[in-house]
Design an enzyme around this catalytic site. Structure first.
Site, PDB file in Angstrom:
ATOM      1  N   ASP A  55       0.816  -1.213   0.000  1.00 37.13           N
ATOM      2  CA  ASP A  55       0.000   0.000   0.000  1.00 37.13           C
ATOM      3  C   ASP A  55       0.852   1.267   0.000  1.00 37.13           C
ATOM      4  O   ASP A  55       2.057   1.225   0.248  1.00 37.13           O
ATOM      5  CB  ASP A  55      -0.898   0.024   1.245  1.00 37.13           C
ATOM      6  CG  ASP A  55      -1.961  -1.059   1.217  1.00 37.13           C
ATOM      7  OD1 ASP A  55      -2.266  -1.563   0.117  1.00 37.13           O
ATOM      8  OD2 ASP A  55      -2.476  -1.400   2.299  1.00 37.13           O
ATOM      9  N   TYR A 111       6.426  -9.695   7.275  1.00 36.38           N
ATOM     10  CA  TYR A 111       6.338  -8.244   7.441  1.00 36.38           C
ATOM     11  C   TYR A 111       6.869  -7.858   8.813  1.00 36.38           C
ATOM     12  O   TYR A 111       6.731  -8.618   9.784  1.00 36.38           O
ATOM     13  CB  TYR A 111       4.890  -7.765   7.335  1.00 36.38           C
ATOM     14  CG  TYR A 111       4.331  -7.720   5.940  1.00 36.38           C
ATOM     15  CD1 TYR A 111       4.392  -6.549   5.180  1.00 36.38           C
ATOM     16  CD2 TYR A 111       3.722  -8.829   5.379  1.00 36.38           C
ATOM     17  CE1 TYR A 111       3.868  -6.494   3.902  1.00 36.38           C
ATOM     18  CE2 TYR A 111       3.194  -8.787   4.095  1.00 36.38           C
ATOM     19  CZ  TYR A 111       3.273  -7.612   3.370  1.00 36.38           C
ATOM     20  OH  TYR A 111       2.754  -7.571   2.096  1.00 36.38           O
TER      21      TYR A 111
END
Length: 267
Positions: A55, A111
């Protein structure tokens, strides 16, 4: 021959990974340089693909793109590419099979989220993190896209305390839109006593009125993608450019943090 590039980037400089008309994106920057150097003619003609569509604001230390190179395949090297790219760095190049796809060949993704310590109860955060491990319906912890299965598996969540902040590391095969950032905010709420383990269990079971909002994207980085049998090679000159650029960003951020830290101390 098909090539795969391991890339890192500062997500705050881009409007996300996926190319979009009228805005600067990671894919757009890579395609700009690859076409400029005649390594590819176009993303369509050379089968350009990406692994993870991060994103807006989200960074990466390990994302991957692949393509079939054109006439100047010899220029597809970190030493060359890193002198033309801005806010993106090539950390390695691998020759891959013709059917390689950077998204579908990945066996896991990790992540990292850098979470400032707000006085959390660390034990509560760790207990909450255990609830997310395993296979669950993550509808309450994602921005759902039509047709995408909300069932996902989290194989590991670790919480590592550092001086003044925590590193939250989350590993799984694939993730939904905003899933990692919403999980992180749930951990944060648990650590502050605003969310109980029973609430998280209920949400994972499908009982909820409101979803957990996503944590800010700027503290999130795609840290690693696992590709068994794929060996990304680099060169020292290419890495030297990366280290200089990252140190410049690090020193700038560190001095700003010190400045605001002293202001807080004085208040």
């Amino acid at each position: 021959m098909k090539l795969a590039l391991r890339v890192a980037y500062d997500g705050t400089a881009f409007y996300g990974f996926q190319r979009q008309p009228g805005v600067r994106t990671v894919e757009g920057e890579l395609i700009r340089v690859l076409t400029k150097l005649k390594i590819i003619e176009s993303p369509e003609e050379n089968d350009f693909k990406g692994a993870s569509r991060t994103d807006r604001g989200v960074s990466a230390f390990f994302n991957v793109v692949s393509f079939v190179p054109g006439e100047r395949s010899d220029l597809a090297r970190p030493e060359v590419l890193n002198n033309h790219l801005r806010d993106v760095w090539v950390l390695g190049v691998a020759e891959v099979p013709a059917d390689f796809h950077p998204r579908f060949w990945a066996t896991s993704k990790t992540y990292r989220y850098y979470l400032v310590d707000e006085g959390f109860d660390l034990e509560k955060i760790r207990e909450c993190a255990k609830l997310f491990e395993g296979t669950h319906d993550f509808s309450a912890f994602a921005k759902l896209e039509p047709g995408r299965d909300p069932i996902r598996e989290i194989t590991r969540i670790s919480i590592v305390p550092r001086h003044g902040y925590y590193v939250v590391e989350i590993t799984g095969k694939s993730f939904l839109w905003e899933m990692v950032r919403r999980i992180v905010n749930a951990l944060r709420f648990c650590g502050l006593g605003l969310l109980e383990q029973e609430d998280v269990r209920a949400m994972l079971a499908g009982t909820y009125r409101k979803k957990v909002p996503p944590a800010p994207p700027e503290n999130l980085v795609l840290w690693h993608i696992e590709y068994p049998g794929v060996d990304f090679k680099t060169d020292e000159k290419g890495l030297a450019k990366v280290k200089r650029d990252l140190f410049e960003r690090y020193s700038r951020a560190l001095t700003r943090a010190a400045l605001f830290g002293d202001c807080l101390v004085e208040l």
